[in-house]
Scaffold this active site. Structure first.
Site, mmCIF file in Angstrom:
data_model
loop_
_atom_site.group_PDB
_atom_site.id
_atom_site.type_symbol
_atom_site.label_atom_id
_atom_site.label_comp_id
_atom_site.label_asym_id
_atom_site.label_seq_id
_atom_site.Cartn_x
_atom_site.Cartn_y
_atom_site.Cartn_z
ATOM 1 N N ASP A 387 0.821 -1.226 0.000
ATOM 2 C CA ASP A 387 0.000 0.000 0.000
ATOM 3 C C ASP A 387 0.849 1.268 0.000
ATOM 4 O OD1 ASP A 387 -2.118 -1.680 0.162
ATOM 5 O OD2 ASP A 387 -2.475 -1.380 2.304
HETATM 6 P P1 NAP Z 1 0.896 -3.973 3.148
HETATM 7 O O1 NAP Z 1 0.216 -3.038 2.223
HETATM 8 O O2 NAP Z 1 0.100 -4.655 4.168
HETATM 9 O O3 NAP Z 1 1.625 -5.056 2.214
HETATM 10 C C1 NAP Z 1 2.507 -5.975 2.733
HETATM 11 C C2 NAP Z 1 2.918 -6.926 1.628
HETATM 12 O O4 NAP Z 1 3.934 -7.770 2.176
HETATM 13 C C3 NAP Z 1 1.805 -7.817 1.159
HETATM 14 O O5 NAP Z 1 1.301 -7.411 -0.093
HETATM 15 C C4 NAP Z 1 2.421 -9.225 1.113
HETATM 16 O O6 NAP Z 1 2.347 -9.748 -0.196
HETATM 17 C C5 NAP Z 1 3.884 -8.993 1.473
HETATM 18 N N1 NAP Z 1 4.398 -10.037 2.366
HETATM 19 C C6 NAP Z 1 3.806 -10.608 3.421
HETATM 20 N N2 NAP Z 1 4.589 -11.550 3.951
HETATM 21 C C7 NAP Z 1 5.716 -11.571 3.209
HETATM 22 C C8 NAP Z 1 6.905 -12.337 3.256
HETATM 23 N N3 NAP Z 1 7.098 -13.297 4.178
HETATM 24 N N4 NAP Z 1 7.862 -12.084 2.344
HETATM 25 C C9 NAP Z 1 7.671 -11.150 1.387
HETATM 26 N N5 NAP Z 1 6.566 -10.390 1.296
HETATM 27 C C10 NAP Z 1 5.593 -10.601 2.197
HETATM 28 O O7 NAP Z 1 2.127 -3.287 3.908
HETATM 29 P P2 NAP Z 1 2.738 -1.816 3.809
HETATM 30 O O8 NAP Z 1 3.028 -1.429 2.407
HETATM 31 O O9 NAP Z 1 3.845 -1.796 4.814
HETATM 32 O O10 NAP Z 1 1.549 -0.888 4.285
HETATM 33 C C11 NAP Z 1 1.083 -0.883 5.595
HETATM 34 C C12 NAP Z 1 -0.426 -0.853 5.597
HETATM 35 O O11 NAP Z 1 -0.877 -1.034 6.945
HETATM 36 C C13 NAP Z 1 -0.964 0.486 5.121
HETATM 37 O O12 NAP Z 1 -2.151 0.288 4.383
HETATM 38 C C14 NAP Z 1 -1.239 1.217 6.418
HETATM 39 O O13 NAP Z 1 -2.228 2.201 6.287
HETATM 40 C C15 NAP Z 1 -1.686 0.074 7.314
HETATM 41 N N6 NAP Z 1 -1.547 0.387 8.741
HETATM 42 C C16 NAP Z 1 -0.341 0.708 9.228
HETATM 43 C C17 NAP Z 1 -0.213 1.071 10.556
HETATM 44 C C18 NAP Z 1 1.105 1.512 11.115
HETATM 45 O O14 NAP Z 1 1.099 2.129 12.174
HETATM 46 N N7 NAP Z 1 2.211 1.211 10.495
HETATM 47 C C19 NAP Z 1 -1.312 1.059 11.390
HETATM 48 C C20 NAP Z 1 -2.544 0.677 10.846
HETATM 49 C C21 NAP Z 1 -2.634 0.345 9.514
HETATM 50 P P3 NAP Z 1 2.354 -11.347 -0.426
HETATM 51 O O15 NAP Z 1 1.261 -11.900 0.397
HETATM 52 O O16 NAP Z 1 2.167 -11.502 -1.892
HETATM 53 O O17 NAP Z 1 3.707 -11.832 0.013
#
Ligand code: NAP
Length: 464
Positions: A387
């Site tokens: 994301d």
């Molecule tokens: P993300 O959008 O959740 O994407 C994470 C990606 O990691 C997934 O598409 C997944 O794809 C891949 N993944 C998972 N396990 C893996 C592994 N073992 N090896 C390689 N890839 C792996 O993460 P992000 O880009 O960090 O974004 C964070 C999201 O969380 C945002 O939407 C944000 O708004 C939300 N959020 C964050 C917080 C905060 O405080 N940080 C709080 C609330 C919400 P595959 O399954 O294809 O591997």
């Protein structure tokens, strides 16, 4: 004299807590922040033990041992990726403690036949927040640990039910404030406040839990502060206020970074399965590459920006990523890390993991700063992020994440993405970045893939 000593210990503890928050807000000083916070807590406990109201030291010792028996294993057994749920558990216990003290005090007031007072009102307020925070935190823990569904739980008439339970709990609080009493009113009040905690969290999706936890943190702080007023304890008032304010500020920062309102987080049901999301990805073509190609592309670059995300945390790939950083830096390549404020599942998630793996702090660059450099960067290497690099947030006003600031990896000269599949990230939506001509998808577990690339790089080094 005793009292003066206690007051001095309390003032010193309050200063420690303020310094702790200040230092913890920057990674370079955060360790110092933790230590000074711990010192403050020790001062607060020792100060309190010196109060002459304390009569039963054996009971306190027993409580200390019991608390340590729960806290120490919690700290050591739960991995870094489980920090949000661990925080939720600690909140539930803190809130329960506050709430139970409220019950004891209220029952004591009832036994002494005391009428309405500022203290009875403060106690009713803190019990309301205490019980609802306790059950809400336990439910948040269950969601984060995936012991119950992480999807928003929605049903017809939910908001009316929630409102009715909340108003019932508030009515109970008002009755207790007007007339401190045990018995049926107290029991009904506790039940309603506790049920409301669960109802509050049920409609919220698992990945929004960290924001909710920051809010619950604020509630627990407010409850402690109210208890400080009821018990006449200044340190509790100060720490509760600090806790309440910092939890609230953190929740605001997280909402801003996701470009979402509080109302959307609390009532938006974000994270429901979106029809078609991710499902169409398989039929479109992407360019994939293996470890050898990836190593070659990296070796030929002058500048690399690594964008870590949740997948790096899940895979626990930070040490391998650190090795990759070393290997590339040794070859004279400029490697930096682009840190998105909500990458991962808790604020500072990436900073903590990379610091743990000894990546030099000055190599970590905030989103706003790095975005200007990405068009002149040879390779953007996205490791388990989705994301936070999704161009739809910038380009598609209808997207679920429209308006969320992103790391503009798509502007780099070439892009490589390590993830296991074409599955969506937290927001449940497709990512155009993966389909660009300049993007290479590196399918695999982040730790294994990066480890493989590091091996390729060192083999190449020997061959030269
Ligand atoms: P993300 O959008 O959740 O994407 C994470 C990606 O990691 C997934 O598409 C997944 O794809 C891949 N993944 C998972 N396990 C893996 C592994 N073992 N090896 C390689 N890839 C792996 O993460 P992000 O880009 O960090 O974004 C964070 C999201 O969380 C945002 O939407 C944000 O708004 C939300 N959020 C964050 C917080 C905060 O405080 N940080 C709080 C609330 C919400 P595959 O399954 O294809 O591997």
């Amino acid at each position: 004299m005793d009292r003066a000593l206690v007051e001095a210990a309390y003032i010193a503890a309050a200063v420690c807590f303020i310094l702790s928050l200040m230092w913890m807000s920057h990674p370079a000083t955060s360790r110092r922040g933790v230590f000074v916070g711990e010192a403050g807590m020790l001062l607060a406990i020792v100060g309190t033990l010196m109060l002459k109201e304390v009569v039963d030291y054996p009971m306190i010792l027993a409580a200390l041992l019991l608390g340590s028996a729960i806290g120490v294993p919690l700290a050591y057994l739960m991995p870094m990726t489980a920090i949000p749920q661990r925080t939720a558990l600690s909140h539930s216990l803190g809130a329960l403690a506050v709430a139970l003290i409220g019950v004891v005090e209220t029952v004591g007031m009832a036994a002494r036949g005391e009428g309405p007072s500022f203290a009875s009102a403060a106690l009713a307020f803190e019990m309301l927040l205490g019980f609802l925070t306790c059950t809400a935190s336990i439910f948040a823990f269950l969601k984060l640990q995936e012991l119950v569904t992480t999807r928003p739980m929605l049903f017809r008439g939910q908001q009316i039910v929630n409102l009715a339970v909340f108003l019932g709990a508030v009515a109970g609080a008002v009755m207790l404030a007007m007339h401190p009493q045990g018995g049926a009113v107290l029991v009904a009040f506790i039940a309603l406040a506790s049920i409301f905690g669960v109802l509050l969290v049920a409609p919220i999706g698992g990945a929004d839990m960290p924001t909710v936890i920051a809010l619950l943190n604020a509630y627990a702080g407010l409850a402690a502060s109210a208890m400080g007023f009821a018990l006449g304890n200044k340190l509790l008032i100060i720490t509760g206020a600090l806790d309440g304010a910092s939890g609230f500020i953190l929740a605001v920062i997280m909402c801003k970074a996701m470009n979402r309102s509080f109302a959307n987080v609390m009532f938006g049901g974000f994270g429901q399965v979106v029809a078609g999301a991710g499902g169409t990805a398989e039929v479109r073509t992407v360019h994939s590459a293996g470890q050898e190609d990836a190593a070659l592309m990296l070796e030929n670059a002058n500048s690399v920006v690594i964008v870590p995300g949740y997948g790096m945390a899940v895979a626990q790939a930070q040490h391998k990523v650190s090795e990759l950083y070393q290997a590339l830096s040794n070859k004279g390549i400029d490697v930096r890390f682009a840190i998105h404020p909500v990458a991962g599942r808790m604020p500072g998630h990436m900073n903590v993991l990379l610091a743990e793996a000894n990546v030099p702090y000055e190599r970590l660059v905030e989103m706003d700063e790095i975005n200007g450099d990405l068009p002149v960067t040879d390779v953007a290497l996205v490791i388990g992020a989705n994301d936070v690099v999704n161009p739809a947030a910038r380009d598609d006003p209808k997207s679920a994440i429209a308006g969320m600031p992103i790391i503009e990896a798509d502007k780099a000269r070439s892009v490589m993405v390590i993830k296991r599949s074409m599955n969506a990230g937290f927001a449940g939506i497709e990512n155009e970045l993966y389909f660009l001509d300049k993007t290479r998808m590196l399918f695999g577990d982040a730790k294994d893939f990066v480890g493989g690339v590091v091996k390729q790089l060192s083999a190449a080094g020997r061959a030269h």
